[in-house]
Design an enzyme around this catalytic site. Structure first.
Site, PDB file in Angstrom:
ATOM      1  N   ASP A   1      -7.859  -7.754  12.652  1.00 11.82           N
ATOM      2  CA  ASP A   1      -9.323  -7.389  12.413  1.00 11.82           C
ATOM      3  C   ASP A   1     -10.259  -8.636  12.244  1.00 11.82           C
ATOM      4  O   ASP A   1     -11.434  -8.446  12.430  1.00 11.82           O
ATOM      5  CB  ASP A   1      -9.197  -6.579  11.114  1.00 11.82           C
TER       6      ASP A   1
ATOM      7  N   SER B   1      -4.965   4.877   6.068  1.00 14.54           N
ATOM      8  CA  SER B   1      -4.786   3.317   6.253  1.00 14.54           C
ATOM      9  C   SER B   1      -4.529   2.747   4.741  1.00 14.54           C
ATOM     10  O   SER B   1      -3.896   1.820   4.523  1.00 14.54           O
ATOM     11  CB  SER B   1      -5.735   2.589   6.754  1.00 14.54           C
TER      12      SER B   1
ATOM     13  N   HIS C   1      -5.631  -3.847   2.172  1.00 17.17           N
ATOM     14  CA  HIS C   1      -5.983  -4.727   3.376  1.00 17.17           C
ATOM     15  C   HIS C   1      -6.608  -5.819   3.023  1.00 17.17           C
ATOM     16  O   HIS C   1      -7.144  -6.672   3.731  1.00 17.17           O
ATOM     17  CB  HIS C   1      -6.763  -4.000   4.277  1.00 17.17           C
TER      18      HIS C   1
ATOM     19  N   ARG D   1       1.011  -1.263   0.113  1.00 22.11           N
ATOM     20  CA  ARG D   1      -0.060   0.065   0.246  1.00 22.11           C
ATOM     21  C   ARG D   1       0.882   1.373   0.015  1.00 22.11           C
ATOM     22  O   ARG D   1       0.468   2.212  -0.526  1.00 22.11           O
ATOM     23  CB  ARG D   1      -0.916  -0.025   1.148  1.00 22.11           C
TER      24      ARG D   1
ATOM     25  N   ARG E   1      -1.855  -4.990   3.677  1.00 22.92           N
ATOM     26  CA  ARG E   1      -1.854  -3.995   4.870  1.00 22.92           C
ATOM     27  C   ARG E   1      -0.232  -4.324   5.525  1.00 22.92           C
ATOM     28  O   ARG E   1       0.193  -3.250   5.615  1.00 22.92           O
ATOM     29  CB  ARG E   1      -2.834  -4.310   5.923  1.00 22.92           C
TER      30      ARG E   1
ATOM     31  N   GLU F   1     -19.493   2.912   0.186  1.00 27.93           N
ATOM     32  CA  GLU F   1     -18.587   2.269  -0.984  1.00 27.93           C
ATOM     33  C   GLU F   1     -19.443   2.183  -2.222  1.00 27.93           C
ATOM     34  O   GLU F   1     -18.554   2.454  -3.469  1.00 27.93           O
ATOM     35  CB  GLU F   1     -18.110   0.774  -0.707  1.00 27.93           C
TER      36      GLU F   1
ATOM     37  N   PHE G   1     -14.530  -4.465   1.136  1.00 32.44           N
ATOM     38  CA  PHE G   1     -15.683  -3.554   0.564  1.00 32.44           C
ATOM     39  C   PHE G   1     -15.704  -3.270  -0.764  1.00 32.44           C
ATOM     40  O   PHE G   1     -16.997  -3.086  -1.376  1.00 32.44           O
ATOM     41  CB  PHE G   1     -15.711  -2.242   1.488  1.00 32.44           C
TER      42      PHE G   1
END
Lengths: 312, 282
Positions: free
Chosen positions: A114, A34, A106, A8, A164, A55, A80
């Site tokens: 998570d 993020s 991610h 990222r 991530r 989204e 998402f």
């Protein structure tokens, strides 16, 4: 391979470079830092769009931008992007073939603590099934930079899958990146290990360990999942006569399925799959999770031993 | 076009709708007829566009979020000169270029492919925010069916447009109060609709959606609002113009059979043969 950096970061840095093109717009849904688009936002506030947690709307706002000649990158978590906004990706972006860049950050198990809702393990299958879209999964920081530039330069819908966690760096600034053309990282004729994303580095460790046993593995970095490099698969099937695929994704519909489809049509050879076995993820440290779900070099080595026994 | 010319054009559009639907044998009659009057004003008075160059970059953008009203959409495009009128007789056929729901690759003048409800307003938001930030004079119009306001995404877009004060964006709700399963207020109530839009920071104008002067005025007013997007709630009648179709939700997704088409076209001052010939020869 000791240095690590998240893909990222490569994406976020490259956006700032290509942001010099005034057609480039970047959108996010409450995830500015993020997914690393704050770098773009600081440099080009007029072309940064905060959409909030929406989204579906974000996807089609991007479609509207593309309609009048902009190049939008809409960026959220892969979970998402590919699932929440799938109908918008399918009908508005892909069916209309708009120049929209979808960034699924991610992704995979390695988002870590998570847990399962955020660990998208289905996006390759979903995106691969849609007409008119192309998909890239960079294996490291450097490749993420090249992939970001490539999807900017190539017209039409694109999906870029990012991670991530910091990932081992296995390429460098000079490693060639040709869209749709896989990179062969090691030479070998006993087995082909075809991997994507973070699994490329695990595959290189496995290949090194296997060489101690006298097994030569051809490690292939399949960075472009769609269109898939058929030639490299056919050539590997011909030369190695056995294939192992490795992906941070469900076994159904991902890289393994794509490779098997090409082999079944051309040169059928035994294939073993290193993937998530039709299960949801769990919370944990990224390294622990790779161990738990069997995505380590040791798992790849076992898969190689198994496929070699099945070799004709 | 002046009011009288627009009324004449709306009549032509209604004749086209009935005739093309009869030849297709399926399609969406009710909503096409309820949208006809404001669709006519949009295409022949409001929109800055170029039928000879549909992708002209400085054009206004018109989006039908209720993609299924292709009969009115295609009829307007054909009358405006985007493609020959005879093509309307190939509606929904493999040999033609007019898909049941709009496809931008097949049909000149269709901006974005659609058919899955609730998606158009967001696209309009994307066009409008870039146009506003780049100080481009472009205006964006999005036609919404009232039933599709039940989709959550519409309200994501409404929130976005209100937040960014997209005064260059104008939505038109075809408020015919009918959807496939019946009356909107029985299927899933939309009221109080004016207050809903207002609470999302929109300027709301309610009009008789079949009165050309009111439609004209609403579009002019929308242009003078400088800190909000505008929604025109056009109170309409499903099946407007054909007595036996009016206010009957069963006409949402059904095409007229021969006798029904004959009867409808007689009410619209022509016949099936005459209007088929009109389309075939243009």
């Amino acid at each position: 391979m000791s240095e690590k950096k998240p893909t990222r970061v490569g994406y976020g840095e490259t956006l700032v470079e290509i942001g010099q093109d005034e057609r480039v717009y970047v959108l996010t849904g409450d995830l500015k830092e993020s997914v690393m688009v704050h770098l773009f936002a600081e440099n080009y506030p007029k072309r940064f769009i905060q959409v909030g947690i929406a989204e579906q709307n974000m996807c089609n706002v991007a479609a509207g931008l593309a309609l009048i000649g902009k190049i939008p990158f809409w960026t959220t978590y892969g979970a998402f992007a590919s699932c929440r906004a799938l109908d918008m990706i399918r009908v508005t972006v892909c069916y209309s073939e708009l120049n929209v860049k979808i960034i699924g950050g991610h992704s995979g198990l390695t988002v870590g603590p998570d847990g399962a809702s955020h660990q998208i393990l289905e996006d390759i299958a979903i995106i691969r099934s849609l007409p008119n879209i192309e998909m890239v999964i960079p294996c490291d920081y450097w490749e993420a930079k090249k992939a970001t530039r490539a999807i900017y330069e190539r017209k039409g819908p694109k999906y870029l899958r990012l991670g991530r966690a910091p990932q081992p760096i296995v390429t460098d600034i000079n490693t060639p990146f040709v869209f749709g053309k896989a990179n062969i990282l090691t030479n070998g004729n006993d087995v082909a290990i075809i991997a994507c994303g973070q699994m490329v580095s695990e595959s290189l460790i496995a290949a090194n360990n296997l060489s101690q046993l006298g097994i030569t593995a051809r490690v292939i970095n399949m960075h472009t999942l769609k269109p898939i490099d058929r030639d490299v698969i056919i050539e590997s099937a011909k030369d190695c006569k056995a294939i192992v695929t490795v992906e941070e994704h469900q076994i159904n519909g991902g890289l393994g399925s794509a490779v098997a489809q090409v082999c079944a049509e051309t040169i059928p050879v035994p294939i073993e799959y290193v993937a998530i076995m039709d299960k949801f993820g769990k919370s944990g440290d990224p390294d622990e999770l790779l161990e738990y779900f069997g995505l380590r070099a040791s798992n790849i080595e076992k898969a190689v031993q198994k496929v070699l026994q099945r070799k004709f | 076009m002046n009011v009288e010319d627009l009324q004449k054009m709306a009549l032509i559009i209604r004749r086209n709708i009935i005739t093309m639907l009869f030849h297709a044998g399926s399609g969406h009659t009710g909503g096409s007829l309820s949208c006809t009057d404001f669709a006519t004003v949009l295409m022949f008075r409001e929109l800055i566009h170029n039928p000879k160059n549909p992708k002209w970059i400085d054009r206004d953008i018109l989006l039908y979020s209720n993609g299924h009203v292709t009969p009115v959409n295609y009829s307007c495009l054909a009358e405006a000169g985007y493609f020959p009128k005879k093509d309307l007789l190939q509606f929904r056929k493999l040999s033609g270029h007019l898909q049941g729901h709009p496809s931008c690759h097949d049909t000149p003048g269709i901006e974005v492919s659609s058919g899955s409800l609730g998606q158009g307003l967001s696209i309009g938001c994307g066009v409008a925010i870039a146009s506003k930030r780049e100080q481009h004079r472009r205006r964006t119009y999005v036609v919404l069916g009232d039933g599709e306001l039940q989709e959550g995404m519409i309200w994501e877009a409404a929130m976005f447009a209100g937040h960014y004060q997209l005064n260059n964006l104008c939505a038109i709700v075809d408020r015919n109060r009918k959807q496939i399963d019946g009356d909107t207020e029985e299927v899933m109530a939309l009221e109080p609709l004016v207050e809903k839009w207002q609470s999302f920071r929109w300027h709301v104008i309610t009009i008789d959606g079949h009165n050309i002067s009111e439609i004209n005025n609403a579009f002019q007013t929308a242009k003078n609002v400088n800190d909000k997007p505008t929604v025109i709630i056009a109170k309409t009648v499903m099946g407007k113009g054909v007595s036996f179709m009016e206010n009957d939700y069963k006409w949402h997704g059904v095409a007229p059979k021969r006798d029904q088409a004959e009867k409808a076209l007689a009410e619209l001052g022509t016949s099936l043969d005459e209007w088929t010939n009109y389309l075939a020869s243009h």
